[in-house]
Motif scaffolding. Structure first.
Motif, PDB file in Angstrom:
ATOM      1  N   TRP A  99       0.872  -1.186   0.000  1.00  0.00           N
ATOM      2  CA  TRP A  99       0.000   0.000   0.000  1.00  0.00           C
ATOM      3  C   TRP A  99       0.906   1.233   0.000  1.00  0.00           C
ATOM      4  O   TRP A  99       1.122   1.866   1.025  1.00  0.00           O
ATOM      5  CB  TRP A  99      -0.948   0.001   1.203  1.00  0.00           C
ATOM      6  N   PRO A 100       1.456   1.582  -1.179  1.00  0.00           N
ATOM      7  CA  PRO A 100       2.482   2.629  -1.243  1.00  0.00           C
ATOM      8  C   PRO A 100       1.997   4.014  -0.823  1.00  0.00           C
ATOM      9  O   PRO A 100       2.821   4.904  -0.579  1.00  0.00           O
ATOM     10  CB  PRO A 100       2.913   2.619  -2.713  1.00  0.00           C
ATOM     11  N   LEU A 101       0.689   4.194  -0.692  1.00  0.00           N
ATOM     12  CA  LEU A 101       0.198   5.499  -0.247  1.00  0.00           C
ATOM     13  C   LEU A 101       0.724   5.864   1.138  1.00  0.00           C
ATOM     14  O   LEU A 101       0.788   7.043   1.492  1.00  0.00           O
ATOM     15  CB  LEU A 101      -1.335   5.511  -0.247  1.00  0.00           C
ATOM     16  N   TYR A 102       1.140   4.858   1.925  1.00  0.00           N
ATOM     17  CA  TYR A 102       1.718   5.160   3.236  1.00  0.00           C
ATOM     18  C   TYR A 102       3.093   5.806   3.116  1.00  0.00           C
ATOM     19  O   TYR A 102       3.594   6.371   4.088  1.00  0.00           O
ATOM     20  CB  TYR A 102       1.786   3.904   4.095  1.00  0.00           C
ATOM     21  N   LEU A 144       5.528   9.670  -4.688  1.00  0.00           N
ATOM     22  CA  LEU A 144       4.340   9.658  -5.540  1.00  0.00           C
ATOM     23  C   LEU A 144       4.372   8.572  -6.608  1.00  0.00           C
ATOM     24  O   LEU A 144       3.349   7.961  -6.902  1.00  0.00           O
ATOM     25  CB  LEU A 144       4.157  11.032  -6.205  1.00  0.00           C
ATOM     26  N   ASP A 145       5.512   8.316  -7.202  1.00  0.00           N
ATOM     27  CA  ASP A 145       5.560   7.439  -8.377  1.00  0.00           C
ATOM     28  C   ASP A 145       4.904   6.085  -8.116  1.00  0.00           C
ATOM     29  O   ASP A 145       4.141   5.585  -8.941  1.00  0.00           O
ATOM     30  CB  ASP A 145       7.008   7.239  -8.838  1.00  0.00           C
ATOM     31  N   ALA A 146       5.187   5.483  -6.974  1.00  0.00           N
ATOM     32  CA  ALA A 146       4.633   4.175  -6.675  1.00  0.00           C
ATOM     33  C   ALA A 146       3.120   4.220  -6.445  1.00  0.00           C
ATOM     34  O   ALA A 146       2.448   3.174  -6.525  1.00  0.00           O
ATOM     35  CB  ALA A 146       5.324   3.592  -5.442  1.00  0.00           C
ATOM     36  N   CYS A 147       2.590   5.416  -6.173  1.00  0.00           N
ATOM     37  CA  CYS A 147       1.171   5.573  -5.883  1.00  0.00           C
ATOM     38  C   CYS A 147       0.311   5.803  -7.126  1.00  0.00           C
ATOM     39  O   CYS A 147      -0.911   5.670  -7.074  1.00  0.00           O
ATOM     40  CB  CYS A 147       0.950   6.749  -4.930  1.00  0.00           C
ATOM     41  N   LEU A 148       0.930   6.174  -8.241  1.00  0.00           N
ATOM     42  CA  LEU A 148       0.166   6.602  -9.420  1.00  0.00           C
ATOM     43  C   LEU A 148      -0.857   5.576  -9.886  1.00  0.00           C
ATOM     44  O   LEU A 148      -1.993   5.960 -10.208  1.00  0.00           O
ATOM     45  CB  LEU A 148       1.129   6.982 -10.542  1.00  0.00           C
ATOM     46  N   PRO A 149      -0.524   4.273  -9.955  1.00  0.00           N
ATOM     47  CA  PRO A 149      -1.559   3.321 -10.381  1.00  0.00           C
ATOM     48  C   PRO A 149      -2.785   3.307  -9.467  1.00  0.00           C
ATOM     49  O   PRO A 149      -3.924   3.158  -9.930  1.00  0.00           O
ATOM     50  CB  PRO A 149      -0.828   1.976 -10.356  1.00  0.00           C
ATOM     51  N   LEU A 176       4.058  22.494   7.271  1.00  0.00           N
ATOM     52  CA  LEU A 176       3.214  21.320   7.445  1.00  0.00           C
ATOM     53  C   LEU A 176       3.753  20.092   6.716  1.00  0.00           C
ATOM     54  O   LEU A 176       4.489  20.219   5.737  1.00  0.00           O
ATOM     55  CB  LEU A 176       1.801  21.604   6.922  1.00  0.00           C
ATOM     56  N   GLU A 177       3.352  18.938   7.207  1.00  0.00           N
ATOM     57  CA  GLU A 177       3.533  17.689   6.467  1.00  0.00           C
ATOM     58  C   GLU A 177       2.195  16.961   6.460  1.00  0.00           C
ATOM     59  O   GLU A 177       1.530  16.858   7.496  1.00  0.00           O
ATOM     60  CB  GLU A 177       4.598  16.802   7.093  1.00  0.00           C
ATOM     61  N   LEU A 178       1.800  16.472   5.293  1.00  0.00           N
ATOM     62  CA  LEU A 178       0.558  15.731   5.127  1.00  0.00           C
ATOM     63  C   LEU A 178       0.906  14.298   4.747  1.00  0.00           C
ATOM     64  O   LEU A 178       1.690  14.066   3.823  1.00  0.00           O
ATOM     65  CB  LEU A 178      -0.323  16.351   4.035  1.00  0.00           C
ATOM     66  N   ARG A 179       0.288  13.329   5.440  1.00  0.00           N
ATOM     67  CA  ARG A 179       0.549  11.922   5.161  1.00  0.00           C
ATOM     68  C   ARG A 179      -0.553  11.076   5.785  1.00  0.00           C
ATOM     69  O   ARG A 179      -1.305  11.542   6.644  1.00  0.00           O
ATOM     70  CB  ARG A 179       1.905  11.503   5.722  1.00  0.00           C
TER      71      ARG A 179
END
Length: 214
Positions: free
Chosen positions: A6-9, A204-209, A18-21
């Motif tokens: 789950w690469p969004l993590y 980001l790259d791993a999250c694109l799909p 700020l940091e958003l995650r």
């Protein structure tokens, strides 16, 4: 925390303050406690869905359930990314970005809230600027939408500061009372003209799909 499947993590959005995650379990619990401590004056209701009317403990649990629900329902053609917002390592609120059929439509929507004690410091503008940068610079969006009840001057001011233009009114029922919900839309040109908050994106790259943007 490393989550292979789950690469969004691993996604991070950073602004000057700020940091958003996505939160881990302890951070999600802290976010829930923040909501239990108050998000707005109880006499007012700035949200279309009045989730903050719940008693504090139920409100906290609703934050956790909502976070898990949107992750569990995730599809590349129908997703909502509910990011926790951190300032100096402390969770201060939540910033969401969502899309349906993004690969075709190229449009996102946003929504957010801040704990009461963190309001009035410009964080709302900064955190929305972060997800707009993700949308336009990271994903190639062409449009972003937002909405705020017509008497929510603070949210409307954030939208206008970031370049949104008015896009009509909806008649809605909130607490069984007729309210007007003001729609806003931001196109790529408007975003480029009004972008003033520097934003860095990591992972980001791993999250694109997963985001329908590969």
């Amino acid at each position: 925390m490393t989550v292979t499947h789950w690469p969004l993590y691993g996604l991070r959005l950073r602004t000057p303050r700020l940091e958003l995650r996505l939160p881990d379990l302890d951070q999600l619990d802290a976010l829930a406690s923040l909501a239990a401590g108050g998000v707005h004056d109880p006499a007012d209701m700035p949200f279309l869905v009045p989730w903050t009317d719940l008693p504090p403990e139920e409100r906290a649990r609703s934050v956790m359930r909502y976070h898990w629900r949107v992750l569990g329902a995730w599809e590349p053609d129908d997703w909502e990314l509910s990011l926790s917002v951190f300032a100096g390592g402390e969770v201060i609120g939540s910033q969401g970005i969502s899309a349906r059929a993004f690969r075709v439509v190229r449009e996102v929507g946003t929504g957010s809230w801040l704990g009461l004690r963190h309001q009035g410091r410009g964080y709302g503008t900064e955190m929305r600027a972060a997800v707009l940068h993700l949308a336009f610079a990271g994903l190639g969006a062409e449009s972003a939408t937002s909405a705020a009840l017509a008497d929510n001057a603070v949210s409307a001011a954030v939208s206008r500061k970031l370049g949104y233009r008015d896009n009509g009114l909806d008649r809605v029922s909130v607490r069984d009372v007729l309210r007007l919900d003001r729609r806003f839309v931001l196109d790529r040109e408007g975003w480029e003209r009004h972008r003033a908050v520097p934003v860095e994106i990591e992972g980001l790259d791993a999250c694109l799909p997963l985001l329908g943007a590969s």
